[in-house]
Design an enzyme around this catalytic site. Structure first.
Site: not given
Length: 467
Positions: A78, A81, A168, A291, A320, A341, A397, A424
């Site tokens: 997958c 991860c 998962c 989130q 954002y 936004e 953000d 991020c």
């Protein structure tokens, strides 16, 4: 180095995508599913002039940071991860090093300064255990396996080939029950899965959301059409699952990789679920950006609030802003907050979230941050006899691509005392930090936060102050 050659390699480093990096006679190989300290046997799959890609065949001597057994049997196949083979403290060290490396290399932040201002990565408190079951959202593609049966799971890394998996281990346990319910229904009533090559079939994706504080569940089926035959049967089955709150349809008939359609149709319950981050209550709809790790999000936003250092007299812009998650945190301590936004539904949610929390000092604007703020700045000058628009604190953000330079320049022009940057992607963060430092802002604090254990992704909160 030749294709198909089998070599013995010691892994010395780890790449940004989580792949192990080793050298054979000075030739660099990238090998997925390996970690620093492993000695492995690998088969060269692609050989370029100075580097190549190899597939792990055997771990000859495992690293001290390798887990004895991965929790998910699908981890290697997958694409979700990338570093589940790594013990959690080593994952945190890798992420901290990644953020620091990008700030030094791309952001040109001196190492001596980072020694002073960079704080240890904030991990999940699992008392030495590997953190799982932390995601409140999952999007599962639905397709057909080689035997012609409906299957659901995740895409294999860098492909659109579905690895069948209803459980998962990053998601909540109830997801498996929901997915099996949908698969059984589709088989019983012969509802076809979508085929993205032929652009035929009906059910494309299933979006699941879960409220960690409320136990409320959302199911949204994304379909290549307007409705699902025998829909009432499916709703009747899903309703039996404790916590079920919202069942909706999203119609997406475009030949596209975008998952969600533009319209949401309610099948049963309400169009949203509720959840809390700290004391703030949020209504989350299928299209909301929220989130995915609520435990770590509270720590992330707590840091952003600390860095903003609000006293109750400040004007704050939150760019954002999504559904107002950070804005409403800030509004509790600021004089006035303005959120921007691009997604209209998110702004509807933000306004509604302000209302349900009795927050009256937060206003929200629909539009691109890189257009709204410069426009506001110019208009303010016109209507205030040349007086310059000012913000005390600006919070950004942005998505992975970071901020556009025009937006960063407007931020500089508005001369906020503080810029709080939540990122991020530490590479684009570093690029934007370099711009702001060159324009008179000083990097004062940096803290990485592990929002996504077992993946290579890491969030970072930075504070920049005007010199």
């Amino acid at each position: 180095m030749q294709k198909n050659e089998v070599v013995k390699v010691k892994i010395e480093d780890i790449g940004v995508g989580g792949e192990g990096i080793g050298k054979v006679d000075g030739y660099t190989l990238f090998i997925k599913d390996t970690i620093i300290g492993d000695v492995v046997e690998a088969k060269v799959m692609k050989a370029k002039k100075n580097y190549g890609y190899a597939r792990l065949m055997n771990v000859l001597t495992p690293s001290k940071d390798r887990v004895e057994e991965v929790v998910c049997p699908m981890a290697r196949k997958c694409g979700g991860c990338q570093i589940q083979e790594m013990k959690y403290p080593a994952q945190l060290a890798f992420k901290e090093s990644k953020v620091r490396g990008n700030l030094e290399r791309i952001g040109e932040v001196p190492g001596e300064l980072l020694d002073e201002i960079m704080h240890p990565v904030v991990g999940m408190d699992e008392e030495g255990m590997q953190p799982f079951r932390y995601r409140n959202k999952a999007q599962f593609p639905i397709g057909t396996d080689k035997d012609g049966r409906v299957t659901v799971g995740f895409y294999a890394g860098r492909t659109h080939s579905i690895i069948g998996n209803t459980d998962c281990v990053l998601g909540v346990e109830v997801n498996e029950e929901i997915l099996n319910c949908i698969l059984d229904f589709m088989e019983e009533f012969e509802i076809p899965a979508y085929d993205e090559v032929k652009h035929k079939g009906l059910v494309r994706h299933v979006l699941l959301r879960y409220g960690f504080k409320t136990d409320e569940i959302m199911v949204c089926l994304v379909i290549n059409g307007k409705t699902i035959p025998h829909c009432h049967d499916l709703v009747g089955r899903l309703r039996q699952i404790p916590g079920m709150t919202s069942i909706t349809l999203s119609s997406n008939t475009a030949k596209t990789n975008v998952i969600m359609g533009d319209t949401i149709r309610l099948l049963w319950g309400q169009e949203f679920i509720t959840d809390y981050i700290g004391e703030i209550k949020y209504q989350i709809s299928p299209l909301s950006f929220y989130q995915v790790n609520p435990v770590q999000t509270e720590k992330l936003y707590g840091l952003a609030l600390d860095y903003a250092g609000l006293t109750g007299n400040e004007t704050v812009w939150d760019l954002y802003c999504g559904i107002g998650t950070i804005s409403l945190f800030l509004a509790k301590k600021a004089k006035q907050v303005y959120g921007v936004e691009i997604v209209p539904q998110a702004i509807d949610d933000a306004r509604n979230n302000a209302k349900i929390n009795d927050i009256t000092n937060a206003e929200f604007y629909v539009g691109k941050a890189e257009e709204v703020l410069p426009e506001y700045y110019k208009e303010y000058e016109k209507t205030h006899n040349g007086e310059t628009a000012h913000a005390d604190v600006i919070v950004v953000d942005p998505p992975r691509k970071g901020c556009e330079e025009s937006l960063l320049q407007t931020i500089v022009d508005m001369q906020p005392e503080k810029v709080v940057y939540v990122s991020c992607d530490s590479a684009t963060l570093a690029r934007d930090v370099k711009f702001l430092r060159a324009k008179g802002y000083e990097l004062k604090d940096v803290t990485p936060v592990d929002q996504f254990p077992h993946t290579v992704h890491v969030e970072t909160v930075c504070l920049l102050s005007r010199k």
